[in-house]
Write a protein that holds these residues in place. Structure first.
Motif, short mmCIF file in Angstrom:
data_model
loop_
_atom_site.label_atom_id
_atom_site.label_comp_id
_atom_site.label_asym_id
_atom_site.label_seq_id
_atom_site.Cartn_x
_atom_site.Cartn_y
_atom_site.Cartn_z
N LYS A 174 -8.79 12.13 -4.58
CA LYS A 174 -9.06 10.95 -5.43
C LYS A 174 -7.50 10.44 -5.47
O LYS A 174 -7.28 9.57 -5.81
CB LYS A 174 -9.40 11.44 -6.60
CG LYS A 174 -11.20 11.84 -6.71
CD LYS A 174 -11.56 12.43 -7.73
CE LYS A 174 -13.07 12.66 -7.87
NZ LYS A 174 -13.62 13.30 -9.02
N GLU A 175 -6.45 11.43 -5.55
CA GLU A 175 -5.25 11.07 -5.54
C GLU A 175 -4.67 10.09 -4.77
O GLU A 175 -4.06 9.37 -4.76
CB GLU A 175 -4.39 12.35 -5.62
CG GLU A 175 -2.79 12.08 -6.24
CD GLU A 175 -1.89 13.42 -6.08
OE1 GLU A 175 -0.76 13.24 -6.11
OE2 GLU A 175 -2.76 14.41 -6.29
N PHE A 176 -5.16 10.60 -3.45
CA PHE A 176 -4.68 9.63 -2.24
C PHE A 176 -5.49 8.32 -2.03
O PHE A 176 -5.34 7.52 -1.14
CB PHE A 176 -4.83 10.40 -1.13
CG PHE A 176 -3.87 11.60 -0.81
CD1 PHE A 176 -2.62 11.67 -1.90
CD2 PHE A 176 -4.04 12.65 0.10
CE1 PHE A 176 -1.81 12.61 -1.68
CE2 PHE A 176 -2.88 13.60 0.17
CZ PHE A 176 -2.02 13.63 -0.65
N ALA A 177 -6.78 8.24 -2.93
CA ALA A 177 -7.58 6.94 -2.89
C ALA A 177 -6.86 5.87 -2.52
O ALA A 177 -7.36 5.02 -1.45
CB ALA A 177 -8.45 6.98 -3.80
N PRO A 178 -5.92 5.20 -3.13
CA PRO A 178 -5.38 4.04 -3.04
C PRO A 178 -4.91 3.72 -1.63
O PRO A 178 -4.80 2.86 -0.95
CB PRO A 178 -4.33 3.97 -4.02
CG PRO A 178 -4.72 4.74 -5.25
CD PRO A 178 -5.04 6.04 -4.49
N MET A 179 -3.87 4.83 -1.32
CA MET A 179 -3.51 5.00 -0.02
C MET A 179 -4.54 5.03 1.05
O MET A 179 -4.39 4.40 2.24
CB MET A 179 -2.27 6.00 0.16
CG MET A 179 -1.21 5.93 -0.30
SD MET A 179 -1.34 6.42 -2.14
CE MET A 179 -1.21 8.27 -1.88
N LEU A 180 -5.57 5.78 0.85
CA LEU A 180 -6.61 5.77 2.06
C LEU A 180 -7.18 4.34 2.21
O LEU A 180 -7.54 3.98 3.30
CB LEU A 180 -7.63 6.80 1.57
CG LEU A 180 -7.31 8.25 1.69
CD1 LEU A 180 -7.95 9.16 0.79
CD2 LEU A 180 -7.19 8.54 3.18
N GLU A 181 -7.41 3.97 0.93
CA GLU A 181 -8.09 2.30 1.14
C GLU A 181 -7.02 1.52 1.97
O GLU A 181 -7.49 0.43 2.72
CB GLU A 181 -8.24 1.81 -0.23
CG GLU A 181 -9.71 2.35 -1.12
CD GLU A 181 -9.77 1.51 -1.96
OE1 GLU A 181 -11.17 1.34 -2.18
OE2 GLU A 181 -8.99 0.89 -2.93
N LYS A 182 -5.74 1.66 1.80
CA LYS A 182 -4.78 0.68 2.41
C LYS A 182 -4.83 0.87 3.90
O LYS A 182 -4.62 0.06 4.52
CB LYS A 182 -3.33 1.32 1.90
CG LYS A 182 -2.22 0.31 2.45
CD LYS A 182 -0.92 0.67 1.62
CE LYS A 182 0.35 -0.36 2.02
NZ LYS A 182 1.57 -0.23 1.41
N VAL A 183 -5.21 2.23 4.24
CA VAL A 183 -5.18 2.53 5.70
C VAL A 183 -6.52 2.38 6.49
O VAL A 183 -6.91 2.61 7.47
CB VAL A 183 -4.47 3.78 6.33
CG1 VAL A 183 -3.10 3.90 5.80
CG2 VAL A 183 -5.24 4.88 5.38
#
Length: 309
Positions: A297-306
């Protein structure tokens, strides 16, 4: 330009070199474009750099950009640099071995030497350590000393401070000749102070330095720096678009390994890196972190970005 990373091995980053600002920009663009286009660098395949590209990145006209590029390549062709290899032996090399001017197209094609190619392409090697920063951070710097000092500092971004840079070595890394700024007061006021001021004003870090003495003489300098606070909310605090349920589910092993490699190259992930670990080492740790639902969940914004959907 926000995703354009300049990445090279620490060994190449620490090399003794003398480059003008335009020459420095040529090397930066070559590193970024070789990675961005996926073509990589080769000792037998020319890399094309367009004047329009140079103009857009460094804020000038296309005509002026091409003139700068031609002048830079004329001198860069004869430039040499030196570094210590993995066995501690001093190696001397040129930067480029071939250049071709495409006047009718406003572009140049160049071929780097083996030492440069290895110093950039080896970043994917598990045993290599790397230095990375966004091209945009140095694009507005007007001094080659500022740009080189920024590179030397950012190598230590994980801890925000450097070891002591021994004076003679430090001068060579900045590209200062033996007969330039021989007086310490001139070196400090005309090189260090100006570079620190410009870096703190125009880049993403604020830096200070401390001098170190042996007896009565200054023997070296160490630096401390910190990241500036972002003017906009960080990605971690932005609203996550899409379905939040996606990030409450576990990733498959193949997904973890695929996206950990992509995440390892994001600048936003640099705060999770440890020391000077390589990309593959960082990716392995990220893959392990992605097993944790809270980290997911913490990495969610970055995961969406990639591209994780």
């Amino acid at each position: 330009m926000s995703k354009e990373l300049v990445v090279k091995t620490n060994r190449l980053n620490q090399a003794f070199q003398t480059l003008s600002l335009s020459e420095f920009h040529i090397v930066q663009l070559a590193i970024v474009d070789a990675r961005h286009t996926g073509t990589g660098l080769s000792t037998d395949t020319p890399l094309r750099i367009d004047a329009l590209r140079y103009a857009e990145v460094f804020g000038t006209t296309r005509q002026n950009a091409y003139q700068r590029m031609k002048e830079a390549e004329d001198s860069l062709f004869n430039r040499r640099f030196s570094f210590f290899d993995e066995d501690g032996k001093l190696v001397k090399s040129r930067w480029i071995q071939q250049v071709k001017y495409l006047d009718d197209e406003g572009a140049i094609e160049l071929v780097f030497t083996l030492a440069v190619v290895q110093g950039i392409s080896k970043i994917d090697g598990i045993k290599e350590f790397f230095t990375q920063y966004l091209l945009s951070q140095t694009a507005q710097l007007n001094s080659t000393y500022s740009a080189r000092l920024y590179e030397l500092l950012i190598q230590w971004k994980a801890i925000g401070k450097t070891p002591v840079f021994e004076l003679a070595t430090f001068r060579e890394q900045l590209g200062i000749g033996v007969n330039e700024y021989k007086r310490m007061d001139h070196f400090k006021t005309r090189v260090l102070d100006l570079a620190i001021s410009e870096i703190s004003e125009k880049t993403d870090i604020e830096a200070t330095y401390q001098q170190h003495k042996k007896g009565r003489s200054i023997s070296g300098f160490s630096f401390s720096f910190k990241q500036k606070k972002s003017k906009t909310k960080s990605l971690e605090n932005q609203t996550i678009s899409g379905n939040l349920d996606l990030f409450s589910k576990k990733m498959t092993d193949s997904q973890r390994h695929l996206f950990s490699n992509k995440l390892s190259e994001l600048p936003e992930m640099s705060k999770y890196s440890q020391g000077t670990e390589s990309y593959p080492q960082f990716a392995v740790r990220i893959a392990e972190m992605l097993k944790d639902s809270e980290k997911l969940k913490e990495f969610a914004p970055m995961l969406e970005k990639v591209g994780y959907r």
